[in-house]
Each structure stands twice: as C-alpha cells, then as structure tokens.
Design a protein around this motif. Structure first.
Motif, PDB file in Angstrom:
ATOM      1  N   ARG A 172     -35.844  32.595  58.156  1.00 51.26           N
ATOM      2  CA  ARG A 172     -35.408  33.833  58.799  1.00 51.26           C
ATOM      3  C   ARG A 172     -36.569  34.832  58.881  1.00 51.26           C
ATOM      4  N   GLU A 173     -36.782  35.380  60.074  1.00 52.18           N
ATOM      5  CA  GLU A 173     -37.772  36.430  60.278  1.00 52.18           C
ATOM      6  C   GLU A 173     -37.091  37.623  60.946  1.00 52.18           C
ATOM      7  N   GLU A 174     -37.446  38.810  60.500  1.00 54.21           N
ATOM      8  CA  GLU A 174     -36.881  40.035  61.069  1.00 54.21           C
ATOM      9  C   GLU A 174     -38.027  40.960  61.458  1.00 54.21           C
ATOM     10  N   LEU A 175     -37.939  41.525  62.660  1.00 55.86           N
ATOM     11  CA  LEU A 175     -38.976  42.420  63.141  1.00 55.86           C
ATOM     12  C   LEU A 175     -38.326  43.647  63.770  1.00 55.86           C
ATOM     13  N   PHE A 176     -38.682  44.825  63.272  1.00 58.56           N
ATOM     14  CA  PHE A 176     -38.126  46.086  63.760  1.00 58.56           C
ATOM     15  C   PHE A 176     -39.217  46.869  64.477  1.00 58.56           C
ATOM     16  N   PHE A 177     -39.009  47.161  65.761  1.00 57.84           N
ATOM     17  CA  PHE A 177     -39.913  48.010  66.531  1.00 57.84           C
ATOM     18  C   PHE A 177     -39.339  49.424  66.566  1.00 57.84           C
ATOM     19  N   PHE A 178     -40.108  50.391  66.093  1.00 56.05           N
ATOM     20  CA  PHE A 178     -39.666  51.778  66.096  1.00 56.05           C
ATOM     21  C   PHE A 178     -40.136  52.417  67.399  1.00 56.05           C
ATOM     22  N   ARG A 179     -39.183  52.553  68.322  1.00 54.95           N
ATOM     23  CA  ARG A 179     -39.537  53.068  69.645  1.00 54.95           C
ATOM     24  C   ARG A 179     -39.924  54.536  69.601  1.00 54.95           C
ATOM     25  N   HIS A 180     -39.269  55.287  68.736  1.00 51.72           N
ATOM     26  CA  HIS A 180     -39.615  56.705  68.582  1.00 51.72           C
ATOM     27  C   HIS A 180     -39.154  57.137  67.199  1.00 51.72           C
ATOM     28  N   PHE A 181     -40.079  57.144  66.252  1.00 52.39           N
ATOM     29  CA  PHE A 181     -39.768  57.523  64.873  1.00 52.39           C
ATOM     30  C   PHE A 181     -39.934  59.031  64.738  1.00 52.39           C
TER      31      PHE A 181
END
Length: 199
Positions: A172-181
C-alpha cells in the motif's frame, strides 16, 4: 612547527567542510497544526493476486489542534459511491466516521486526552536532498519506521508549507498533494458533527 601548522590547517579545512554541509541543509519543516488544505490523494494498492491498482481522490483536510478538531474528507471521482469522512472532536471525547457504503451509518468511538499532532512524525525525518516534481524543485524529508517509509516535500523557500506527503508500506502506498495549504484556524463550522452521528 610545520607539522603543527599542517594539523591546524587540516582541522580548519575539516571544520569548514562540516560547516558547509550544515549550511547546505535547509531547516526542518514545521507545518502548522492549524490549517485548511484542498488535497488530491492517490492510493496504490497491491491486491492478493499481485495486481497493482491506483485509486484517486479529491477533498480537503482541516485541523485545529488547540481545540481538538480534525477533519479528513474526500471523494473518489471514478468510484461515485465511495468517500471518506473522518471527524475528530477531542473536545467532546469522540471521533466519528461515516461509511461510504452506507452514508446513513456513522461509527462513533471514544477518544481520550489531547488530539495527536498531525505533523509529529516530521520531527523524525532527515533531509534527503532536492527532487524534481513536475518541473518544481522541492526539498525532500524522509523517515523510515518499522514497516513504512514516510516523507514530506516542501518548496526550498517555504519549508513550512507542505507540497506533498506520503507513506509507503508493503502492499500500500499513499500520496497526498496539498493543492493549497493555508496555515490558518479553520472555520469551526467545518467540524460540526453530522446528523447521521447523533443517533
């Protein structure tokens, strides 16, 4: 005399080398525990037959650690019936989760103490250098636990604003892209307990 001078010079060179390495390493990121961010998420899962599948989602994360509020909410565009809703209300002593397979059903569990820090793991990371992601040069920070690799990437000049974070574990791999933090205190209305969870 010459030998003494050589030793001194060698020590100075070694010190300057260590100083250069220290100066080359950017400050460790310290993202805010009060934030709102729109996100894109990718899950890569290895099924029992060995096939890898990738699932994409969109939504937002919000947290106000000082009040014990946390919310994770996103939907899967290619899987219209699936979504994630996880609300933490440590001020009330409860956490709530709505099952996407039955959105009228809410799982409620008790929680105690202070809400865990969202970014506590970042303090365990080490600097791994720069990476190129879609043409953007980012600083990569990484740590390895007993069964997973976790990482955070930030812009070099804005180390406290996450660009993406992830966790890689077997299968399992998880990747979170923060579009606007946005490091602000989120509107408290975001953390209202849904009516489905009052029953």
């Amino acid at each position: 005399f010459l030998l003494t001078n050589f030793r001194i010079m060698k020590s100075v060179v070694l010190f300057l080398g260590l100083l250069a390495v220290a100066l080359a390493q950017p400050p460790q990121p310290k993202p805010s525990e009060q934030f709102y961010s729109s996100i894109e998420v990718e899950f890569k899962i290895t099924e029992k037959n060995g096939t890898d599948i990738t699932i994409a989602a969109r939504g937002f994360l919000a947290a106000d650690h000082t009040k014990g509020f946390g919310l994770e909410k996103y939907e899967f565009p290619e899987r219209h019936d699936e979504s994630v809703f996880r609300l933490q209300r440590y001020d009330q002593g409860f956490a709530y989760e709505i099952d996407s397979n039955n959105k009228t059903s809410c799982a409620v569990r008790k929680v105690n103490g202070t809400m865990p820090s969202y970014w506590s793991w970042v303090s365990q990371t080490t600097y791994k250098g720069k990476v190129n992601v879609h043409g953007f040069i980012l600083d990569l920070w990484e740590a390895t636990t007993s069964n997973a690799r976790v990482f955070l990437a930030v812009f070099p000049s804005r180390e406290n604003l996450p660009v993406f974070a992830g966790r890689n574990a077997p299968g399992r791999e998880e990747l979170f892209f923060f579009r606007h933090f946005d490091p602000v205190t989120p509107n408290k209305d975001l953390f209202r307990v849904p009516s489905e969870c009052h029953n």
